[in-house]
Design a protein around this motif. Structure first.
Motif, short mmCIF file in Angstrom:
data_model
loop_
_atom_site.label_atom_id
_atom_site.label_comp_id
_atom_site.label_asym_id
_atom_site.label_seq_id
_atom_site.Cartn_x
_atom_site.Cartn_y
_atom_site.Cartn_z
N GLY A 48 0.83 -1.21 0.00
CA GLY A 48 0.00 0.00 0.00
C GLY A 48 0.86 1.25 0.00
O GLY A 48 2.09 1.19 -0.14
N GLU A 49 0.20 2.40 0.18
CA GLU A 49 0.91 3.68 0.13
C GLU A 49 1.50 4.05 1.50
O GLU A 49 2.71 4.16 1.67
CB GLU A 49 -0.08 4.74 -0.33
N ALA A 50 0.62 4.21 2.46
CA ALA A 50 1.03 4.63 3.81
C ALA A 50 -0.15 4.42 4.74
O ALA A 50 -1.30 4.45 4.29
CB ALA A 50 1.40 6.12 3.80
N PRO A 51 0.10 4.22 6.03
CA PRO A 51 -1.02 4.05 6.95
C PRO A 51 -1.81 5.34 7.11
O PRO A 51 -1.26 6.44 6.96
CB PRO A 51 -0.33 3.67 8.27
N GLY A 52 -3.10 5.19 7.39
CA GLY A 52 -3.94 6.34 7.73
C GLY A 52 -4.13 6.38 9.24
O GLY A 52 -3.44 5.65 9.99
N GLY A 53 -5.09 7.17 9.68
CA GLY A 53 -5.32 7.35 11.11
C GLY A 53 -5.69 6.05 11.82
O GLY A 53 -5.19 5.76 12.91
N ARG A 75 -1.51 -1.51 12.73
CA ARG A 75 -1.62 -2.57 11.72
C ARG A 75 -1.99 -1.96 10.38
O ARG A 75 -2.78 -1.01 10.34
CB ARG A 75 -2.73 -3.55 12.10
N PRO A 76 -1.45 -2.52 9.27
CA PRO A 76 -1.80 -1.95 7.96
C PRO A 76 -3.21 -2.33 7.53
O PRO A 76 -3.72 -3.40 7.90
CB PRO A 76 -0.77 -2.59 7.02
N PHE A 77 -3.84 -1.47 6.78
CA PHE A 77 -5.14 -1.73 6.13
C PHE A 77 -6.23 -2.27 7.08
O PHE A 77 -6.78 -3.34 6.88
CB PHE A 77 -4.96 -2.70 4.95
N LEU A 96 -2.53 19.22 9.70
CA LEU A 96 -3.63 19.65 10.56
C LEU A 96 -4.73 20.26 9.70
O LEU A 96 -4.47 21.09 8.82
CB LEU A 96 -3.13 20.66 11.59
N SER A 97 -5.95 19.83 9.95
CA SER A 97 -7.09 20.33 9.19
C SER A 97 -7.31 21.82 9.47
O SER A 97 -7.25 22.25 10.62
CB SER A 97 -8.34 19.53 9.58
N ASP A 98 -7.57 22.59 8.39
CA ASP A 98 -7.84 24.03 8.56
C ASP A 98 -9.12 24.22 9.37
O ASP A 98 -9.24 25.17 10.14
CB ASP A 98 -8.05 24.70 7.19
N LYS A 99 -10.07 23.29 9.17
CA LYS A 99 -11.38 23.45 9.81
C LYS A 99 -11.37 23.06 11.28
O LYS A 99 -11.84 23.80 12.13
CB LYS A 99 -12.40 22.55 9.09
N THR A 100 -10.82 21.85 11.55
CA THR A 100 -10.95 21.32 12.92
C THR A 100 -9.65 21.39 13.71
O THR A 100 -9.67 21.27 14.93
CB THR A 100 -11.39 19.84 12.87
N GLY A 101 -8.55 21.58 13.02
CA GLY A 101 -7.26 21.59 13.71
C GLY A 101 -6.76 20.19 14.05
O GLY A 101 -5.68 20.02 14.60
N ALA A 102 -7.57 19.18 13.69
CA ALA A 102 -7.18 17.79 13.99
C ALA A 102 -6.33 17.24 12.84
O ALA A 102 -6.46 17.70 11.70
CB ALA A 102 -8.43 16.94 14.16
N PRO A 103 -5.48 16.22 13.12
CA PRO A 103 -4.68 15.65 12.03
C PRO A 103 -5.55 14.93 11.01
O PRO A 103 -6.48 14.21 11.39
CB PRO A 103 -3.76 14.65 12.74
N VAL A 104 -5.27 15.17 9.74
CA VAL A 104 -5.96 14.44 8.66
C VAL A 104 -4.89 13.83 7.74
O VAL A 104 -3.76 14.31 7.71
CB VAL A 104 -6.91 15.35 7.82
N ASN A 105 -5.29 12.78 7.01
CA ASN A 105 -4.32 12.11 6.13
C ASN A 105 -3.96 13.02 4.95
O ASN A 105 -4.76 13.83 4.52
CB ASN A 105 -4.91 10.81 5.58
N ARG A 106 -2.76 12.83 4.45
CA ARG A 106 -2.33 13.49 3.20
C ARG A 106 -1.44 12.50 2.47
O ARG A 106 -0.97 11.51 3.06
CB ARG A 106 -1.58 14.80 3.50
N PRO A 107 -1.20 12.73 1.16
CA PRO A 107 -0.28 11.83 0.44
C PRO A 107 1.14 11.96 1.00
O PRO A 107 1.49 13.03 1.51
CB PRO A 107 -0.33 12.34 -1.00
#
Ligand code: URA
Length: 190
Positions: free
Chosen positions: A39-44, A51-53, A88-99
């Motif tokens: 895969g590419e990278a783990p998400g949240g 664990r992956p996926f 960090l999300s502009d809206k919530t300030g919480a971490p979000v995934n990115r490429p």
């Protein structure tokens, strides 16, 4: 200690230094697997579980594997980048995934290639463009290569769309199912 464990230990120590202690999500599955899924990278979700996926893309992946009669248990599953790329999300300030960015890709790709040498699977199944390009070192395109076996540097590479692509484009479901069946046939004939 086996070579894979040593590799992950070295990677974790260096990554902790370079990426300020971001949590590494290790690979899963047996060293004796005939197939490695990349895969590419783990998400949240993956970062949380270690664990992956295991998130939404993982549920898609598991379902497609099952529909072709393949089980996660017989596969080696890993990612190109082993930490969660986030902003960090502009809206919530919480971490979000990115490429993954260039620094992450150039740090982790050599480790992925060493990982593949250690596991030496018969087939390397890349999920999406990021894994396809990391494994082949070529600017290949998933749309043009998916569902076909290509040979790169002595490796059998079978590119598939990333399972998250289905979340955004339901029309890809049929294509994905077809490609999984092709993979299953390849494995049964080998
Ligand atoms: N997407 C990936 O590429 N890898 C994961 O582990 C989860 C989602």
């Amino acid at each position: 200690m086996d070579s894979l464990k040593r590799l992950f230990q070295e990677m974790s120590e260096k990554a902790a230094f370079v990426f300020s202690n971001r949590r590494i999500v290790p690979s899963e599955g047996s060293m004796n697997s005939r197939v490695a899924l990349i895969g590419e990278a783990p998400g949240g979700e993956e970062e949380k579980a270690g664990r992956p996926f295991v998130g939404k893309a993982g549920a898609n992946l598991t379902a497609f594997l099952q529909s072709a009669g393949l089980s996660r248990d017989n596969l080696y599953i890993t990612n190109v980048v082993k930490i969660r790329p986030s902003r960090l999300s502009d809206k919530t300030g919480a971490p979000v995934n990115r490429p993954p960015n260039k620094a992450e890709l150039s740090f982790f790709t050599p480790y992925l290639l060493k990982e593949l040498e250690a596991v030496a699977p018969e087939y390397v199944v890349t999920l999406g463009n990021c894994a396809l390009r990391a494994v082949t070192g070529q600017p290949l395109n998933i749309g043009q290569t998916r569902g076909t076996l290509i040979s790169v540097a002595g490796r059998n590479v079978f590119p598939l769309y990333h399972p998250a692509a289905i979340i955004y484009n339901r029309e890809l479901t049929d294509v994905y199912e077809k490609d999984m069946k092709t993979l299953k046939t390849l494995l049964s004939n080998a």
